[in-house]
Design an enzyme around this catalytic site. Sequence first.
Site, PDB file in Angstrom:
ATOM      1  N   GLU A 190     -11.948  -4.642  -5.515  1.00 30.61           N
ATOM      2  CA  GLU A 190     -12.469  -3.284  -5.371  1.00 30.61           C
ATOM      3  C   GLU A 190     -11.644  -2.247  -6.136  1.00 30.61           C
ATOM      4  O   GLU A 190     -12.101  -1.111  -6.332  1.00 30.61           O
ATOM      5  CB  GLU A 190     -12.519  -2.888  -3.888  1.00 30.61           C
ATOM      6  CG  GLU A 190     -13.578  -3.626  -3.065  1.00 30.61           C
ATOM      7  CD  GLU A 190     -13.167  -5.047  -2.705  1.00 30.61           C
ATOM      8  OE1 GLU A 190     -14.067  -5.896  -2.581  1.00 30.61           O
ATOM      9  OE2 GLU A 190     -11.955  -5.310  -2.555  1.00 30.61           O
ATOM     10  N   ASN A 191     -10.435  -2.620  -6.536  1.00 32.14           N
ATOM     11  CA  ASN A 191      -9.566  -1.651  -7.211  1.00 32.14           C
ATOM     12  C   ASN A 191     -10.052  -1.252  -8.598  1.00 32.14           C
ATOM     13  O   ASN A 191      -9.576  -0.259  -9.165  1.00 32.14           O
ATOM     14  CB  ASN A 191      -8.138  -2.195  -7.323  1.00 32.14           C
ATOM     15  CG  ASN A 191      -7.378  -2.134  -6.025  1.00 32.14           C
ATOM     16  OD1 ASN A 191      -6.434  -2.897  -5.799  1.00 32.14           O
ATOM     17  ND2 ASN A 191      -7.763  -1.235  -5.122  1.00 32.14           N
ATOM     18  N   ARG A 207     -11.053   2.434  -9.172  1.00 30.97           N
ATOM     19  CA  ARG A 207     -10.094   3.532  -9.300  1.00 30.97           C
ATOM     20  C   ARG A 207     -10.243   4.209 -10.669  1.00 30.97           C
ATOM     21  O   ARG A 207     -10.884   3.659 -11.571  1.00 30.97           O
ATOM     22  CB  ARG A 207      -8.673   2.994  -9.114  1.00 30.97           C
ATOM     23  CG  ARG A 207      -8.418   2.501  -7.702  1.00 30.97           C
ATOM     24  CD  ARG A 207      -6.962   2.307  -7.416  1.00 30.97           C
ATOM     25  NE  ARG A 207      -6.739   2.025  -6.005  1.00 30.97           N
ATOM     26  CZ  ARG A 207      -5.556   2.060  -5.413  1.00 30.97           C
ATOM     27  NH1 ARG A 207      -4.481   2.361  -6.120  1.00 30.97           N
ATOM     28  NH2 ARG A 207      -5.434   1.800  -4.119  1.00 30.97           N
ATOM     29  N   SER A 255      -8.496  -5.189   4.457  1.00 29.47           N
ATOM     30  CA  SER A 255      -9.064  -4.850   3.152  1.00 29.47           C
ATOM     31  C   SER A 255      -9.458  -6.063   2.308  1.00 29.47           C
ATOM     32  O   SER A 255      -9.080  -6.184   1.146  1.00 29.47           O
ATOM     33  CB  SER A 255      -8.073  -3.963   2.373  1.00 29.47           C
ATOM     34  OG  SER A 255      -7.847  -2.749   3.054  1.00 29.47           O
ATOM     35  N   ASP A 283       0.830  -1.199   0.000  1.00 28.63           N
ATOM     36  CA  ASP A 283       0.000   0.000   0.000  1.00 28.63           C
ATOM     37  C   ASP A 283       0.870   1.257   0.000  1.00 28.63           C
ATOM     38  O   ASP A 283       1.990   1.252   0.503  1.00 28.63           O
ATOM     39  CB  ASP A 283      -0.895  -0.009   1.253  1.00 28.63           C
ATOM     40  CG  ASP A 283      -2.059   0.957   1.151  1.00 28.63           C
ATOM     41  OD1 ASP A 283      -2.288   1.518   0.057  1.00 28.63           O
ATOM     42  OD2 ASP A 283      -2.738   1.158   2.170  1.00 28.63           O
ATOM     43  N   GLY A 284       0.337   2.329  -0.584  1.00 31.70           N
ATOM     44  CA  GLY A 284       0.989   3.628  -0.508  1.00 31.70           C
ATOM     45  C   GLY A 284       1.665   4.110  -1.775  1.00 31.70           C
ATOM     46  O   GLY A 284       2.350   5.138  -1.754  1.00 31.70           O
ATOM     47  N   ASN A 285       1.464   3.424  -2.881  1.00 26.55           N
ATOM     48  CA  ASN A 285       2.120   3.848  -4.127  1.00 26.55           C
ATOM     49  C   ASN A 285       1.678   5.241  -4.560  1.00 26.55           C
ATOM     50  O   ASN A 285       2.498   6.078  -4.951  1.00 26.55           O
ATOM     51  CB  ASN A 285       1.813   2.854  -5.254  1.00 26.55           C
ATOM     52  CG  ASN A 285       2.416   1.492  -5.003  1.00 26.55           C
ATOM     53  OD1 ASN A 285       3.282   1.327  -4.153  1.00 26.55           O
ATOM     54  ND2 ASN A 285       1.946   0.494  -5.738  1.00 26.55           N
ATOM     55  N   ARG A 330      -5.734  -2.297   8.511  1.00 25.82           N
ATOM     56  CA  ARG A 330      -6.887  -3.129   8.176  1.00 25.82           C
ATOM     57  C   ARG A 330      -6.438  -4.130   7.116  1.00 25.82           C
ATOM     58  O   ARG A 330      -5.385  -3.976   6.508  1.00 25.82           O
ATOM     59  CB  ARG A 330      -8.048  -2.275   7.661  1.00 25.82           C
ATOM     60  CG  ARG A 330      -7.698  -1.419   6.461  1.00 25.82           C
ATOM     61  CD  ARG A 330      -8.894  -0.597   5.977  1.00 25.82           C
ATOM     62  NE  ARG A 330      -8.516   0.241   4.845  1.00 25.82           N
ATOM     63  CZ  ARG A 330      -8.052   1.494   4.955  1.00 25.82           C
ATOM     64  NH1 ARG A 330      -7.898   2.036   6.157  1.00 25.82           N
ATOM     65  NH2 ARG A 330      -7.734   2.196   3.880  1.00 25.82           N
TER      66      ARG A 330
END
Length: 247
Positions: A66-67, A70, A195, A19-21, A193
């Site tokens: 869920e992505n 985006r 996810s 996470d965090g890109n 979390r």
Amino acid sequence: MTDIDTQLAVPRHLAIIMDGNNRWAKKRLLGGIAGHKAAVSTVRMVVEESARAGVEVLTLYAFSSENWRRPQDEVNALMDLFLMALNREVKKLVRNNLRLVVIGDKSGFSPSIQKAIAKAEADTASNTGMVLAIAANYGGHWDIAQAVRKLAHRVEAGELKAEDIDENAISNEVMLAGLPVPDLCIRTAGEQRISNFLLWQMAYTEFYFTPEFWPDFNRESLYEAFASYSSRVRRFGRTDEQLEQEN
């Protein structure tokens, strides 16, 4: 930490939520796609170091179900990166005796990506080293639902009775069945979390959360996570006294 600390307990199965890109790129005034591209080198490092340390299964959460929500240009770029990685990295996996499996609803991908996945899995199927599992178009709810659906079909066919369905039956149908369940799950970028990731499989998984964005996660970060894991007492419902007697 320059060498592998032999005192560290290394998880048999390591799962990572990368996470965090986007936030990494935004911090540098770059487009979000730059963050995903920068993340590729981190993936390579983690794969190499995990195999070197003795991890048996490494599962990376690459793209959740869920992505798809985006922005379309980001999704398209992620699909391009995924296809490029499948085509470019397979030879390295073969050379290093690593086996690739992709878990998730593959039918959601384009024909070209589905073909590349099938080829990558086939080319590495006989490898006996670490299993690299890529969770793509994956969701934990979907995983449990597809497992139950398979069991329901067997009941309809008369192969199974409803009362035969227990935890083991479901465990044998979810993704990664037959492999060790995750011992440690790392999530980067400060979120705490899971996810919708490996919901069934991570019932007793240890968690390690770090504020580092995924592109900043390095070798030292990985071994800090292993060190934290080494300090945990995994009771699995038992008492400390029972564990002491067993040891």
